[in-house]
Motif scaffolding. Structure first.
Motif, PDB file in Angstrom:
ATOM      1  N   PRO A 146      19.136 -36.852   6.364  1.00  0.00           N
ATOM      2  CA  PRO A 146      20.594 -36.747   6.408  1.00  0.00           C
ATOM      3  C   PRO A 146      21.297 -37.801   5.561  1.00  0.00           C
ATOM      4  CG  PRO A 146      19.686 -36.482   8.604  1.00  0.00           C
ATOM      5  CD  PRO A 146      18.559 -36.922   7.735  1.00  0.00           C
ATOM      6  N   GLN A 147      20.746 -39.019   5.513  1.00  0.00           N
ATOM      7  CA  GLN A 147      21.353 -40.055   4.675  1.00  0.00           C
ATOM      8  C   GLN A 147      21.296 -39.670   3.204  1.00  0.00           C
ATOM      9  OE1 GLN A 147      18.948 -43.415   6.538  1.00  0.00           O
ATOM     10  NE2 GLN A 147      20.812 -44.516   6.023  1.00  0.00           N
TER      11      GLN A 147
ATOM     12  N   GLN B 216      23.655 -36.878   2.447  1.00  0.00           N
ATOM     13  CA  GLN B 216      25.041 -37.341   2.423  1.00  0.00           C
ATOM     14  C   GLN B 216      25.383 -37.995   1.088  1.00  0.00           C
ATOM     15  OE1 GLN B 216      27.603 -41.068   4.202  1.00  0.00           O
ATOM     16  NE2 GLN B 216      25.749 -40.442   5.264  1.00  0.00           N
TER      17      GLN B 216
ATOM     18  N   THR C 293      19.324 -30.591   4.193  1.00  0.00           N
ATOM     19  CA  THR C 293      20.373 -31.087   5.078  1.00  0.00           C
ATOM     20  C   THR C 293      21.547 -30.113   5.075  1.00  0.00           C
ATOM     21  OG1 THR C 293      19.711 -33.352   4.526  1.00  0.00           O
ATOM     22  CG2 THR C 293      21.831 -33.065   5.620  1.00  0.00           C
TER      23      THR C 293
ATOM     24  N   THR D 270      24.275 -30.073   7.045  1.00  0.00           N
ATOM     25  CA  THR D 270      25.595 -30.694   7.182  1.00  0.00           C
ATOM     26  C   THR D 270      26.124 -31.156   5.833  1.00  0.00           C
ATOM     27  OG1 THR D 270      25.101 -31.432   9.437  1.00  0.00           O
ATOM     28  CG2 THR D 270      26.880 -32.551   8.284  1.00  0.00           C
TER      29      THR D 270
ATOM     30  N   ARG E 198      20.586 -31.343  19.707  1.00  0.00           N
ATOM     31  CA  ARG E 198      21.727 -32.248  19.861  1.00  0.00           C
ATOM     32  C   ARG E 198      22.577 -31.882  21.080  1.00  0.00           C
ATOM     33  NH1 ARG E 198      21.741 -31.604  14.060  1.00  0.00           N
ATOM     34  NH2 ARG E 198      21.572 -33.602  12.960  1.00  0.00           N
TER      35      ARG E 198
ATOM     36  N   ASP F  51      24.249 -38.301  17.413  1.00  0.00           N
ATOM     37  CA  ASP F  51      24.481 -37.424  16.250  1.00  0.00           C
ATOM     38  C   ASP F  51      25.794 -36.657  16.360  1.00  0.00           C
ATOM     39  OD1 ASP F  51      22.229 -38.204  14.908  1.00  0.00           O
ATOM     40  OD2 ASP F  51      20.970 -36.588  15.665  1.00  0.00           O
TER      41      ASP F  51
ATOM     42  N   SER G 197      29.969 -38.087  15.779  1.00  0.00           N
ATOM     43  CA  SER G 197      30.826 -39.267  15.681  1.00  0.00           C
ATOM     44  C   SER G 197      31.789 -39.380  16.855  1.00  0.00           C
ATOM     45  CB  SER G 197      31.608 -39.229  14.360  1.00  0.00           C
ATOM     46  OG  SER G 197      30.777 -39.581  13.271  1.00  0.00           O
TER      47      SER G 197
ATOM     48  N   ALA H 232      31.207 -33.667   8.582  1.00  0.00           N
ATOM     49  CA  ALA H 232      29.973 -34.369   8.950  1.00  0.00           C
ATOM     50  C   ALA H 232      30.069 -35.033  10.313  1.00  0.00           C
ATOM     51  CB  ALA H 232      29.631 -35.411   7.885  1.00  0.00           C
TER      52      ALA H 232
ATOM     53  N   THR I 218      28.045 -33.508  13.394  1.00  0.00           N
ATOM     54  CA  THR I 218      26.596 -33.651  13.607  1.00  0.00           C
ATOM     55  C   THR I 218      26.062 -35.005  13.145  1.00  0.00           C
ATOM     56  OG1 THR I 218      26.148 -32.606  11.461  1.00  0.00           O
ATOM     57  CG2 THR I 218      26.163 -31.178  13.414  1.00  0.00           C
ATOM     58  N   GLU I 219      26.932 -35.920  12.745  1.00  0.00           N
ATOM     59  CA  GLU I 219      26.496 -37.254  12.326  1.00  0.00           C
ATOM     60  C   GLU I 219      27.405 -38.297  12.959  1.00  0.00           C
ATOM     61  OE1 GLU I 219      23.870 -37.980  10.542  1.00  0.00           O
ATOM     62  OE2 GLU I 219      23.315 -35.920  10.038  1.00  0.00           O
TER      63      GLU I 219
ATOM     64  N   TYR J 107      30.393 -43.561   6.163  1.00  0.00           N
ATOM     65  CA  TYR J 107      31.558 -42.705   6.388  1.00  0.00           C
ATOM     66  C   TYR J 107      32.854 -43.513   6.344  1.00  0.00           C
ATOM     67  CZ  TYR J 107      28.230 -39.096   7.620  1.00  0.00           C
ATOM     68  OH  TYR J 107      27.205 -38.186   7.559  1.00  0.00           O
TER      69      TYR J 107
END
Length: 410
Positions: free
Chosen positions: A163-164, A167, A206, A208, A272, A306, A308, A357, A360-361, A370
């Motif tokens: 995911p990183q 992103q 990914t 997202t 999640r 997961d 925010s 994002a 889910t992040e 972010y």
């Protein structure tokens, strides 16, 4: 050095902020790196960023910023929630880290003038990070595509999760596309960034990041349709190509999107939803509902949250959720009120991406990429320095050498 002239050291400070927000948890690296060493590097980068920002802005000249002001209120909420040590002494350390992060942003506001300077710093730094991922993939493909992550791309030189990587790739792809549309970069330079970043994004699987990239670009380019012929052409071709790809490659795209998951696993967002339900069902005191339990590692019951909004609710309570919502609303509202421009489009892309994002992040309540993306959006929406009190004063004509006066007609 204000407004029109940004010192090179400011770019170094921004790069150090990016390094700090890379985190210390991730995949196994080719050369084992102790987590304590990684944390020392990332925290050292933040301390260095603050020191350099202070050195280049010794007069402590700052510009008003609703975004950083709201972050400061979020910091105060975090300190209040962490003071009871319910999350341990680590919460106070995270508060200290967030304090340095916010203070560094305040010092950098001196150069937030609506220019594209920080956009270029953002792209270069994250492209360098992706370069390390690509290098790791070339050196050890097996370690970069481990079975532990289902064959998804990870960072095996620096511990980065799929995911990183997704992103970082999505953000610089979107920003570079917008720069190319408005002819602020040439096609060759854009291709050097976009093509390998797209490959890395595809290898991360990914969803997202991919969805955030597509929706963010649609919204951002849509804001340029009335003023940019290039944006209208790109939008038309993109829609046409997407329709053809959906018909011709529908099964392939569906397989990539599902990542071999069952319908049950997919519907629960890879498990999640179970963590979210447990977090919301947990009993909380009135104080915990308002202020949360303090800054933690964005997990609940040993599992990552997961999300925010739920992470902020858990750690900073309803007050934190309200402040984060106000941040998104204020930035989005200011962007909508600005006249169409490339800076506005880039800001809209970043705000849209972070909003998508956030579902889910985790990351909107603590020092993270972010918050750095949103800081970039805030810098793009700032009024030009020429219109504010920090504009570089004009040198009186009598102090300009004769040779310089002759060149003024050029």
């Amino acid at each position: 050095m204000d407004g029109r002239h940004t010192p090179k050291i400011v770019g170094i400070v921004w790069g150090l902020l990016v390094l700090n927000t890379l985190g210390s948890a991730g995949a196994k690296t080719i050369i084992p790196l102790p987590r304590s060493l990684i944390q020392m590097v990332t925290m050292g980068a933040l301390v260095a960023a603050f020191a350099l920002a202070l050195a280049v802005n010794l007069q402590l000249r700052i510009r008003p910023s609703a975004y950083v002001s709201l972050l400061t209120l979020l910091l105060v909420t975090s300190v209040i929630s962490s003071a009871n040590l319910e999350s341990g002494f680590g919460a106070l350390f995270r508060c200290f880290r967030l304090t340095l992060f916010v203070c560094t942003l305040w010092l950098l506001t001196r150069w937030w003038d609506g220019s594209l300077t920080f956009v270029r710093h953002h792209i270069r730094m994250y492209f360098a990070v992706l370069g390390s991922v690509a290098a790791g993939l070339a050196v050890s493909p097996g370690a970069a595509l481990p079975d532990l992550y289902g064959g998804r791309l990870v960072g095996d030189l620096w511990p980065l999760t799929p995911p990183q990587i997704g992103q970082y790739a999505a953000v610089i792809i979107g920003l570079t596309v917008l720069l190319l549309l408005e002819r602020r970069t040439d096609r060759t330079s854009a291709a050097v960034v976009i093509v390998p970043s797209l490959v890395l994004l595809a290898l991360t699987h990914t969803r997202t990041a991919t969805l955030g990239l597509l929706v963010g670009l649609v919204v951002a380019i849509g804001s340029l349709l009335l003023t940019s012929a290039a944006a209208r052409r790109f939008f038309t071709w993109t829609v046409a190509c997407a329709a053809v790809a959906a018909v011709a490659l529908g099964s392939v795209l569906q397989a990539w999107f599902l990542r071999g998951q069952s319908k049950e696993n997919f519907s629960s967002l890879t498990g999640r939803a179970k963590v979210w339900d447990a977090l919301l069902a947990a009993p909380r005191s009135a104080s915990e509902q308002l202020f949360g339990v303090g800054l933690g590692d964005k997990s609940f019951g040993g599992l990552p949250i997961d999300n925010s909004w739920l992470a902020v609710y858990n750690e900073q309570g309803l007050i934190g959720v309200t402040l984060v919502a106000i941040i998104i609303i204020v930035l989005g509202g200011v962007a909508l009120l600005r006249p169409p421009s490339l800076q506005r489009a880039c800001a809209i892309f970043l705000i849209s991406y972070c909003a998508i994002a956030s579902y889910t992040e985790a990351g909107l309540g603590d020092a993270s990429p972010y918050l750095l993306h949103l800081a970039l959006a805030a810098s793009l929406l700032a009024t030009p320095a020429e219109a504010g009190p920090l504009a570089t004063p004009e040198v009186p004509r009598r102090h300009v050498p004769r040779w310089a006066r002759r060149s003024e007609v050029v």
